[in-house]
Design a protein around this motif. Structure first.
Motif, PDB file in Angstrom:
ATOM      1  N   MET A  69     -25.489 -31.624  61.938  1.00 18.39           N
ATOM      2  CA  MET A  69     -26.692 -32.242  62.483  1.00 18.39           C
ATOM      3  C   MET A  69     -26.330 -33.369  63.446  1.00 18.39           C
ATOM      4  SD  MET A  69     -29.968 -31.713  62.056  1.00 18.39           S
ATOM      5  CE  MET A  69     -31.524 -32.478  62.466  1.00 18.39           C
ATOM      6  N   GLY A  70     -25.306 -34.147  63.079  1.00 15.30           N
ATOM      7  CA  GLY A  70     -24.871 -35.231  63.938  1.00 15.30           C
ATOM      8  C   GLY A  70     -24.308 -34.752  65.264  1.00 15.30           C
ATOM      9  N   LEU A  71     -23.674 -33.582  65.246  1.00 16.68           N
ATOM     10  CA  LEU A  71     -23.157 -33.022  66.497  1.00 16.68           C
ATOM     11  C   LEU A  71     -24.294 -32.603  67.421  1.00 16.68           C
ATOM     12  CD1 LEU A  71     -20.123 -30.923  65.205  1.00 16.68           C
ATOM     13  CD2 LEU A  71     -20.031 -32.992  66.600  1.00 16.68           C
ATOM     14  N   CYS A  72     -25.424 -32.248  66.829  1.00 17.17           N
ATOM     15  CA  CYS A  72     -26.605 -31.906  67.634  1.00 17.17           C
ATOM     16  C   CYS A  72     -27.303 -33.164  68.144  1.00 17.17           C
ATOM     17  CB  CYS A  72     -27.585 -31.080  66.799  1.00 17.17           C
ATOM     18  SG  CYS A  72     -26.958 -29.468  66.313  1.00 17.17           S
ATOM     19  N   ARG A  73     -27.404 -34.159  67.259  1.00 16.41           N
ATOM     20  CA  ARG A  73     -28.014 -35.435  67.646  1.00 16.41           C
ATOM     21  C   ARG A  73     -27.595 -36.485  66.617  1.00 16.41           C
ATOM     22  NH1 ARG A  73     -32.594 -36.097  71.375  1.00 16.41           N
ATOM     23  NH2 ARG A  73     -32.889 -38.328  71.529  1.00 16.41           N
ATOM     24  N   PRO A  74     -26.774 -37.450  66.989  1.00 21.70           N
ATOM     25  CA  PRO A  74     -26.334 -38.480  66.040  1.00 21.70           C
ATOM     26  C   PRO A  74     -27.525 -39.214  65.436  1.00 21.70           C
ATOM     27  CG  PRO A  74     -25.004 -38.550  68.024  1.00 21.70           C
ATOM     28  CD  PRO A  74     -26.144 -37.604  68.307  1.00 21.70           C
ATOM     29  N   MET A  75     -27.451 -39.460  64.133  1.00 18.11           N
ATOM     30  CA  MET A  75     -28.548 -40.127  63.444  1.00 18.11           C
ATOM     31  C   MET A  75     -28.020 -40.972  62.303  1.00 18.11           C
ATOM     32  SD  MET A  75     -30.273 -36.888  61.425  1.00 18.11           S
ATOM     33  CE  MET A  75     -30.673 -36.132  62.989  1.00 18.11           C
ATOM     34  N   MET A  76     -28.908 -41.506  61.506  1.00 17.80           N
ATOM     35  CA  MET A  76     -28.563 -42.259  60.304  1.00 17.80           C
ATOM     36  C   MET A  76     -28.939 -41.402  59.097  1.00 17.80           C
ATOM     37  SD  MET A  76     -29.843 -46.067  61.330  1.00 17.80           S
ATOM     38  CE  MET A  76     -29.234 -46.905  62.784  1.00 17.80           C
ATOM     39  N   ALA A  77     -28.415 -41.779  57.917  1.00 19.11           N
ATOM     40  CA  ALA A  77     -28.714 -40.993  56.727  1.00 19.11           C
ATOM     41  C   ALA A  77     -28.803 -41.892  55.503  1.00 19.11           C
ATOM     42  CB  ALA A  77     -27.641 -39.922  56.507  1.00 19.11           C
ATOM     43  N   MET A  78     -29.743 -41.581  54.631  1.00 19.04           N
ATOM     44  CA  MET A  78     -29.844 -42.260  53.342  1.00 19.04           C
ATOM     45  C   MET A  78     -28.799 -41.650  52.408  1.00 19.04           C
ATOM     46  SD  MET A  78     -32.384 -44.401  53.791  1.00 19.04           S
ATOM     47  CE  MET A  78     -33.042 -44.874  52.187  1.00 19.04           C
ATOM     48  N   TYR A  79     -28.135 -42.488  51.602  1.00 18.95           N
ATOM     49  CA  TYR A  79     -27.114 -41.967  50.700  1.00 18.95           C
ATOM     50  C   TYR A  79     -26.936 -42.900  49.505  1.00 18.95           C
ATOM     51  CZ  TYR A  79     -23.309 -45.337  51.612  1.00 18.95           C
ATOM     52  OH  TYR A  79     -22.529 -46.460  51.661  1.00 18.95           O
ATOM     53  N   ARG A  80     -26.237 -42.404  48.478  1.00 15.33           N
ATOM     54  CA  ARG A  80     -25.891 -43.230  47.314  1.00 15.33           C
ATOM     55  C   ARG A  80     -24.435 -43.641  47.437  1.00 15.33           C
ATOM     56  NH1 ARG A  80     -23.452 -42.888  42.419  1.00 15.33           N
ATOM     57  NH2 ARG A  80     -22.966 -40.671  42.643  1.00 15.33           N
ATOM     58  N   PRO A  81     -24.134 -44.943  47.528  1.00 14.45           N
ATOM     59  CA  PRO A  81     -22.743 -45.392  47.640  1.00 14.45           C
ATOM     60  C   PRO A  81     -21.901 -44.902  46.457  1.00 14.45           C
ATOM     61  CG  PRO A  81     -24.244 -47.192  48.152  1.00 14.45           C
ATOM     62  CD  PRO A  81     -25.088 -46.071  47.613  1.00 14.45           C
ATOM     63  N   HIS A  82     -20.653 -44.534  46.732  1.00 12.71           N
ATOM     64  CA  HIS A  82     -19.754 -44.018  45.696  1.00 12.71           C
ATOM     65  C   HIS A  82     -19.159 -45.175  44.904  1.00 12.71           C
ATOM     66  CE1 HIS A  82     -16.883 -41.380  43.749  1.00 12.71           C
ATOM     67  NE2 HIS A  82     -17.435 -40.353  44.364  1.00 12.71           N
ATOM     68  N   ASN A  83     -19.011 -44.982  43.588  1.00  9.97           N
ATOM     69  CA  ASN A  83     -18.448 -46.030  42.734  1.00  9.97           C
ATOM     70  C   ASN A  83     -16.957 -46.235  42.986  1.00  9.97           C
ATOM     71  OD1 ASN A  83     -20.935 -46.462  41.453  1.00  9.97           O
ATOM     72  ND2 ASN A  83     -20.539 -44.862  39.950  1.00  9.97           N
ATOM     73  N   ASN A  84     -16.269 -45.159  43.403  1.00  5.89           N
ATOM     74  CA  ASN A  84     -14.846 -45.235  43.708  1.00  5.89           C
ATOM     75  C   ASN A  84     -14.681 -45.761  45.135  1.00  5.89           C
ATOM     76  OD1 ASN A  84     -12.236 -44.286  44.801  1.00  5.89           O
ATOM     77  ND2 ASN A  84     -11.983 -43.298  42.823  1.00  5.89           N
ATOM     78  N   LYS A  85     -13.977 -46.887  45.295  1.00  2.33           N
ATOM     79  CA  LYS A  85     -13.887 -47.532  46.610  1.00  2.33           C
ATOM     80  C   LYS A  85     -13.167 -46.661  47.642  1.00  2.33           C
ATOM     81  CE  LYS A  85     -14.225 -52.312  44.983  1.00  2.33           C
ATOM     82  NZ  LYS A  85     -13.552 -53.643  44.925  1.00  2.33           N
TER      83      LYS A  85
END
Length: 308
Positions: free
Chosen positions: A143-159
């Motif tokens: 999707m980003g290659l078609c049009r760069p955007m932002m995304a909602m996500y859950r941060p990973h506990n492992n750094k």
């Protein structure tokens, strides 16, 4: 909001060595030709059924609840295909994070890109509704290659995982927004950004409505879509990345704007969005994330739907 993070020495702590080793193996895997990766991923997924008994039970229960008219044999067949898709999803994560743009472009085509372009040209933010298919990570890259955007996500506990996945997800996109950061998403949309958001999981009773989802009449459905739509007034459309059955790659499907989204009725909005998600799932139901306990939150006084 997360953009490309900076490397720090603490990521080399011995507690992370096993994680780095696993990521190195994944990097090596995805250097193989795609047809080999496809076979490898399916074998890994099917083999994992021997050890992921609880997830097998959850997937089977979800399918029985959603499709009570399906025979046991049919459900078992979908579950087996679903785990094959899960194994491929692991490989696709490596493809999304480590492949070059040129190599990714070689294996997908797009249907409906004009819908996304038309939405972006309206001068408002665009809320891109995604669905938790196994190819989710690769879908974000495509999707980003078609049009760069932002995304909602859950941060990973492992750094280390957080570091690597943020870099990988930012290769063709702008930034990641913590899914708890509602203000950040609204701000981005009001600024005219396109933001990816997946409302198809059970996020608990807080901020949810109970609405029909397939044959389950009361499925906890986040009201996040409704709240964001009211505050930011974005264009809304849906998109999914489907793995082609013939092994020739992927198709990104972008639907037209949801012109009839009910912005004045929270309950109707939840039911509406579930119907749209059902439609997307039925493009390739065996590729959907049935392993998630989609119906773990029940209305007060109702029995639980899972034994595991």
């Amino acid at each position: 909001m997360s953009t490309k993070p900076l490397f720090c020495k603490s990521l080399l702590h011995p507690r992370y060595w096993l994680t780095w080793f696993g990521l190195a193996i994944l990097w090596l895997w995805v250097q193989l030709p795609y047809p080999v990766l496809l076979k490898m991923g399916r074998l890994i997924g099917e083999f994992s059924m021997r050890f992921l008994k609880r997830r097998v039970s959850i997937a089977r229960q979800n399918l029985k609840l959603c499709f009570p008219h399906y025979s046991d044999a049919h459900i078992n067949s979908i579950v087996k295909q679903n785990f094959a898709s899960l194994g491929m999803g692991l490989i696709e994560t490596g493809m999304a994070w480590f492949w070059s743009d040129e190599r990714v472009r070689k294996w997908f085509d797009v249907r409906g890109l004009e819908n996304l372009n038309a939405a972006c040209e309206k001068g408002r933010g665009v809320m891109v509704i995604g669905v938790h298919f196994m190819s989710l990570e690769l879908g974000g890259r495509v999707m980003g290659l078609c049009r760069p955007m932002m995304a909602m996500y859950r941060p990973h506990n492992n750094k280390v995982m957080e570091f690597v996945q943020t870099i990988g997800r930012s290769r063709s996109n702008k930034a990641m927004i913590d899914r708890r950061n509602l203000k950040g998403m609204v701000k981005a949309l009001k600024a005219g950004e396109a933001v990816w958001f997946a409302p198809d999981q059970d996020y608990g009773p807080k901020g949810s409505s109970f609405a029909p989802f397939f044959a389950v009449q009361q499925a906890a459905t986040t009201n996040g879509t409704y709240t964001i739509a009211r505050l930011a007034k974005p264009v809304i459309l849906t998109t999914v990345l489907i793995r082609k059955a013939d092994g020739s790659g992927y198709q990104l499907v972008i639907e037209p704007e949801l012109a009839d989204y009910p912005v004045d009725d929270e309950q109707a909005a939840a039911a509406y969005m579930n119907r749209k998600i059902e439609h997307e799932i039925m493009r390739a139901p065996e590729q959907y994330l049935w392993l998630h306990r989609r119906f773990k939150t029940r209305p007060f006084g109702q029995d639980k739907l899972y034994t595991a």
